[in-house]
Design a protein around this motif. Structure first.
Motif: not given
Length: 218
Positions: A31-38
């Motif tokens: 939601p904050d515009g960053s990314t993450d690996v799930v």
């Protein structure tokens, strides 16, 4: 040529990194515009979970056997903070119910039918024989922190003026299943109305609807 090589190298490295990611991993937008690996994993044949890189829960789905050969799937997405972001219920691959939540836990958007096998404001017709007992099973979508209620009674023209001789009955619930038994000794047409409601105890939100069942007895 050297200048072109300097431009292409980062792209090549990025493509290599993407292609080497395990099949059970997914790059997601936060939601904050960053990314993450799930990272996803299966628990048996029916439960699938996905976790953020920090171990927090991102996704969870549970499959169960439904009516008439359908497969019911409850799916939930979570914010990085741990709060519920989305709840959805599918029959096979068809979306029947959903809710979106804000980071503060308020209901932001919703849709679909609480009685997942029936459409709101619709009349369904069944044909029965006299004295035949028929159990009308009802299955509901019940998001977390919600209390479900199902009420059934004979249809009346004016609900506000319902006579005491035709009371509404609050049906028992077990997990997401409710229902009622019908049996008619005389031929004819009998009309029932079913009211359902979902009260979210955290978001202070109520969703409700109704359907009708007509029983043609011969």
């Amino acid at each position: 040529m050297m200048r072109m090589r300097k431009v292409l190298m980062p792209v090549a490295v990025l493509l290599l990194a993407v292609s080497c990611r395990p099949k059970n991993q997914e790059l997601v937008n936060l939601p904050d515009g960053s990314t993450d690996v799930v990272t996803y994993e299966m628990e048996g044949d029916s439960v699938k979970t996905g976790r953020y890189s920090n171990g927090g829960l991102y996704y969870r789905s549970v499959k169960r056997s439904g009516l008439s050969g359908y497969v019911e799937t409850e799916a939930m997405n979570y914010y990085p903070s741990g709060g519920l972001r989305k709840y959805a219920l599918f029959l096979n691959d068809s979306l029947r119910f959903f809710r979106f939540y804000t980071p503060e836990g308020k209901v932001e958007d919703f849709g679909g039918n609480g009685l997942i096998y029936l459409d709101d404001e619709t009349q369904y017709v069944d044909t029965l024989q006299t004295f035949h007992q028929s159990f009308q099973q009802l299955r509901l979508a019940i998001p977390p922190h919600c209390v479900a209620r199902v009420i059934v009674g004979d249809e009346v023209a004016d609900e506000a003026a319902r006579p005491d001789s035709l009371p509404l009955e609050l049906l028992p619930m077990k997990e997401n299943v409710s229902g009622f038994l019908v049996s008619f000794p005389v031929e004819g047409e009998y009309n029932k109305v079913i009211y359902w409601s979902l009260q979210d105890t955290l978001a202070n939100h109520i969703q409700k609807g109704r359907v009708w069942r007509k029983f043609v007895v011969r």
